[in-house]
Design a protein around this motif. Structure first.
Motif: not given
Length: 231
Positions: A153-176
Protein backbone atom coordinates in the motif's frame (compact mmCIF):
# COMPACT_ATOMS: atom_id res chain seq x y z
CA UNK A 1 7.93 -12.91 -0.42
CA UNK A 2 10.24 -10.47 -2.20
CA UNK A 3 9.20 -8.82 -5.41
CA UNK A 4 11.96 -10.66 -7.28
CA UNK A 5 10.57 -14.03 -6.27
CA UNK A 6 6.97 -12.95 -6.71
CA UNK A 7 7.67 -11.53 -10.17
CA UNK A 8 8.85 -14.89 -11.39
CA UNK A 9 5.56 -16.61 -10.56
CA UNK A 10 2.72 -15.69 -12.87
CA UNK A 11 0.26 -17.38 -10.50
CA UNK A 12 1.49 -15.58 -7.37
CA UNK A 13 -1.20 -13.36 -5.88
CA UNK A 14 -0.07 -9.73 -5.82
CA UNK A 15 -2.24 -6.69 -5.12
CA UNK A 16 -0.65 -3.25 -5.08
CA UNK A 17 -2.72 -0.27 -3.93
CA UNK A 18 -1.57 3.23 -4.83
CA UNK A 19 -3.26 6.47 -3.74
CA UNK A 20 -2.35 10.08 -4.26
CA UNK A 21 -3.49 13.59 -5.14
CA UNK A 22 -4.01 14.96 -8.65
CA UNK A 23 -0.81 15.44 -10.61
CA UNK A 24 1.24 13.14 -8.42
CA UNK A 25 1.85 10.85 -11.39
CA UNK A 26 -0.01 7.90 -9.93
CA UNK A 27 -1.72 6.84 -13.17
CA UNK A 28 1.34 6.79 -15.43
CA UNK A 29 3.56 5.37 -12.70
CA UNK A 30 1.04 2.70 -11.68
CA UNK A 31 0.63 1.66 -15.29
CA UNK A 32 4.40 1.35 -15.72
CA UNK A 33 4.73 -0.64 -12.49
CA UNK A 34 1.99 -3.01 -13.67
CA UNK A 35 3.87 -3.59 -16.93
CA UNK A 36 7.10 -4.36 -15.10
CA UNK A 37 5.37 -6.82 -12.77
CA UNK A 38 3.23 -8.50 -15.42
CA UNK A 39 0.13 -7.30 -13.60
CA UNK A 40 -3.26 -5.89 -14.52
CA UNK A 41 -3.87 -2.18 -13.98
CA UNK A 42 -7.01 -0.54 -12.62
CA UNK A 43 -7.54 3.21 -12.93
CA UNK A 44 -10.40 3.77 -10.50
CA UNK A 45 -10.47 7.48 -11.27
CA UNK A 46 -11.48 6.63 -14.84
CA UNK A 47 -14.57 4.94 -13.45
CA UNK A 48 -15.63 8.10 -11.63
CA UNK A 49 -14.90 10.12 -14.76
CA UNK A 50 -16.97 7.77 -16.92
CA UNK A 51 -19.96 8.15 -14.63
CA UNK A 52 -19.52 11.91 -14.69
CA UNK A 53 -19.48 11.89 -18.49
CA UNK A 54 -22.62 9.76 -18.58
CA UNK A 55 -24.50 11.87 -16.06
CA UNK A 56 -23.66 15.07 -17.96
CA UNK A 57 -24.62 13.48 -21.27
CA UNK A 58 -27.98 12.39 -19.85
CA UNK A 59 -28.68 15.83 -18.45
CA UNK A 60 -28.88 14.62 -14.87
CA UNK A 61 -28.41 17.35 -12.28
CA UNK A 62 -25.05 16.75 -10.61
CA UNK A 63 -26.42 18.44 -7.48
CA UNK A 64 -29.13 15.77 -7.21
CA UNK A 65 -27.26 13.27 -5.05
CA UNK A 66 -29.96 10.59 -5.24
CA UNK A 67 -30.16 10.80 -9.03
CA UNK A 68 -26.37 10.59 -9.38
CA UNK A 69 -26.22 7.57 -7.06
CA UNK A 70 -28.95 5.85 -9.06
CA UNK A 71 -27.08 6.59 -12.28
CA UNK A 72 -24.06 4.81 -10.84
CA UNK A 73 -26.11 1.76 -9.85
CA UNK A 74 -27.68 1.61 -13.31
CA UNK A 75 -24.48 2.24 -15.26
CA UNK A 76 -23.21 -0.38 -17.69
CA UNK A 77 -19.56 0.39 -17.23
CA UNK A 78 -16.57 -1.60 -18.43
CA UNK A 79 -12.90 -0.76 -18.12
CA UNK A 80 -9.81 -2.43 -19.51
CA UNK A 81 -7.24 -3.67 -17.01
CA UNK A 82 -4.56 -4.13 -19.66
CA UNK A 83 -1.86 -1.50 -18.96
CA UNK A 84 -1.13 -1.38 -22.70
CA UNK A 85 -4.73 -1.00 -23.88
CA UNK A 86 -6.67 1.80 -22.23
CA UNK A 87 -10.40 1.45 -22.86
CA UNK A 88 -13.39 2.79 -20.93
CA UNK A 89 -16.89 2.08 -22.20
CA UNK A 90 -20.16 3.22 -20.65
CA UNK A 91 -23.32 1.89 -22.22
CA UNK A 92 -22.29 1.46 -25.85
CA UNK A 93 -20.06 4.53 -25.91
CA UNK A 94 -16.26 4.49 -25.91
CA UNK A 95 -15.39 7.37 -23.57
CA UNK A 96 -11.67 6.64 -23.20
CA UNK A 97 -10.61 10.01 -24.59
CA UNK A 98 -13.67 12.05 -23.65
CA UNK A 99 -13.30 11.48 -19.90
CA UNK A 100 -9.95 13.27 -19.94
CA UNK A 101 -11.48 16.54 -21.08
CA UNK A 102 -11.10 19.47 -18.65
CA UNK A 103 -14.89 19.76 -18.26
CA UNK A 104 -14.96 16.25 -16.78
CA UNK A 105 -12.07 17.03 -14.44
CA UNK A 106 -13.95 20.09 -13.22
CA UNK A 107 -17.16 18.14 -12.49
CA UNK A 108 -15.99 14.70 -11.36
CA UNK A 109 -15.94 15.61 -7.66
CA UNK A 110 -19.75 15.71 -7.72
CA UNK A 111 -19.63 11.94 -8.24
CA UNK A 112 -16.53 11.30 -6.13
CA UNK A 113 -18.04 12.99 -3.08
CA UNK A 114 -21.37 11.21 -3.40
CA UNK A 115 -21.18 8.57 -0.67
CA UNK A 116 -23.80 6.25 -2.19
CA UNK A 117 -22.06 6.46 -5.56
CA UNK A 118 -18.75 5.60 -3.90
CA UNK A 119 -20.24 2.52 -2.25
CA UNK A 120 -21.32 1.13 -5.62
CA UNK A 121 -18.07 1.98 -7.40
CA UNK A 122 -15.99 0.52 -4.56
CA UNK A 123 -18.00 -2.69 -4.85
CA UNK A 124 -17.24 -2.89 -8.57
CA UNK A 125 -13.57 -2.07 -8.01
CA UNK A 126 -13.23 -4.82 -5.42
CA UNK A 127 -14.79 -7.28 -7.87
CA UNK A 128 -12.24 -6.34 -10.53
CA UNK A 129 -9.35 -6.69 -8.08
CA UNK A 130 -10.61 -10.09 -6.90
CA UNK A 131 -10.88 -11.29 -10.50
CA UNK A 132 -7.19 -10.60 -11.23
CA UNK A 133 -4.35 -12.58 -9.69
CA UNK A 134 -1.87 -9.72 -10.06
CA UNK A 135 -3.07 -6.13 -10.18
CA UNK A 136 -2.00 -2.57 -9.50
CA UNK A 137 -5.00 -0.45 -8.51
CA UNK A 138 -4.72 3.30 -8.10
CA UNK A 139 -6.98 6.10 -6.95
CA UNK A 140 -7.74 7.98 -3.76
CA UNK A 141 -9.12 5.38 -1.33
CA UNK A 142 -7.48 2.18 -2.54
CA UNK A 143 -5.08 1.78 0.38
CA UNK A 144 -7.77 2.38 3.00
CA UNK A 145 -11.16 1.34 1.58
CA UNK A 146 -10.96 -0.59 -1.69
CA UNK A 147 -7.96 -2.82 -0.92
CA UNK A 148 -6.86 -2.27 2.69
CA UNK A 149 -5.35 -5.77 2.74
CA UNK A 150 -3.23 -5.25 -0.40
CA UNK A 151 0.26 -6.75 -0.38
CA UNK A 152 1.72 -3.28 -0.83
CA UNK A 153 0.00 0.00 0.00
CA UNK A 154 1.61 3.21 -1.21
CA UNK A 155 0.80 6.92 -1.08
CA UNK A 156 2.41 8.61 -4.08
CA UNK A 157 2.63 12.33 -3.50
CA UNK A 158 4.42 15.44 -4.76
CA UNK A 159 4.63 19.14 -3.98
CA UNK A 160 1.87 21.47 -5.14
CA UNK A 161 4.28 23.14 -7.56
CA UNK A 162 5.34 19.83 -9.11
CA UNK A 163 1.74 18.62 -9.43
CA UNK A 164 0.55 21.78 -11.16
CA UNK A 165 3.52 21.72 -13.53
CA UNK A 166 2.93 18.08 -14.47
CA UNK A 167 -0.79 18.52 -15.07
CA UNK A 168 -0.06 21.56 -17.23
CA UNK A 169 2.36 19.53 -19.34
CA UNK A 170 -0.12 16.66 -19.54
CA UNK A 171 -2.72 19.03 -20.96
CA UNK A 172 -0.27 20.46 -23.47
CA UNK A 173 -0.33 23.97 -22.05
CA UNK A 174 -3.99 24.43 -22.96
CA UNK A 175 -5.01 25.55 -19.45
CA UNK A 176 -4.10 28.78 -17.67
CA UNK A 177 -3.00 28.91 -14.03
CA UNK A 178 -6.52 29.41 -12.70
CA UNK A 179 -7.88 26.48 -14.71
CA UNK A 180 -5.06 24.23 -13.54
CA UNK A 181 -5.68 25.24 -9.94
CA UNK A 182 -9.35 24.34 -10.35
CA UNK A 183 -8.56 20.95 -11.85
CA UNK A 184 -5.84 20.02 -9.37
CA UNK A 185 -6.12 21.91 -6.09
CA UNK A 186 -9.84 22.65 -5.96
CA UNK A 187 -10.72 19.12 -6.97
CA UNK A 188 -8.40 17.67 -4.32
CA UNK A 189 -9.97 19.93 -1.70
CA UNK A 190 -13.46 18.70 -2.59
CA UNK A 191 -12.51 15.03 -2.73
CA UNK A 192 -10.63 15.23 0.57
CA UNK A 193 -13.95 15.85 2.33
CA UNK A 194 -14.79 12.16 1.90
CA UNK A 195 -11.41 10.44 1.81
CA UNK A 196 -7.89 11.25 3.03
CA UNK A 197 -5.37 10.83 0.22
CA UNK A 198 -2.82 13.40 1.37
CA UNK A 199 -1.49 11.58 4.41
CA UNK A 200 -0.52 7.93 4.62
CA UNK A 201 -2.67 5.74 6.85
CA UNK A 202 -1.04 3.24 9.20
CA UNK A 203 0.93 0.68 7.23
CA UNK A 204 0.95 2.76 4.04
CA UNK A 205 4.35 3.73 2.63
CA UNK A 206 4.90 7.22 1.21
CA UNK A 207 6.79 7.93 -2.01
CA UNK A 208 7.42 11.64 -2.66
CA UNK A 209 8.11 12.22 -6.35
CA UNK A 210 8.61 16.00 -6.14
CA UNK A 211 12.28 15.78 -7.05
CA UNK A 212 12.16 12.53 -9.03
CA UNK A 213 11.80 12.04 -12.75
CA UNK A 214 9.46 9.43 -14.19
CA UNK A 215 11.90 6.51 -14.18
CA UNK A 216 13.14 7.38 -10.70
CA UNK A 217 9.57 7.44 -9.43
CA UNK A 218 8.87 4.02 -10.92
CA UNK A 219 12.02 2.69 -9.26
CA UNK A 220 11.01 4.22 -5.92
CA UNK A 221 7.56 2.61 -6.09
CA UNK A 222 9.06 -0.77 -7.00
CA UNK A 223 11.42 -0.45 -4.05
CA UNK A 224 8.44 0.26 -1.80
CA UNK A 225 6.64 -2.79 -3.16
CA UNK A 226 9.75 -4.89 -2.58
CA UNK A 227 9.98 -3.67 1.02
CA UNK A 228 6.28 -4.32 1.66
CA UNK A 229 6.30 -7.82 0.16
CA UNK A 230 9.55 -8.82 1.89
CA UNK A 231 8.46 -7.86 5.38
Amino acid sequence: MSIENNQGRADARLVIAIDGPSGSGKSSVSKAVARKLGAAYLDTGAMYRAITYSVLADGTDLDDAAAVAQAVRDAKLSISVDPDAELVVIGETDVTEAIREPRISEQVSAVATNLDARVELVRRQQEIIAANTRIVAEGRDITTVVAPDADARILLTASEEARLRRRGLQLGGTQNDAQLATQVLARDAKDSTVVNFTQAADGVMTVDSSDLDFEQTIAAVLDAVDTATTN
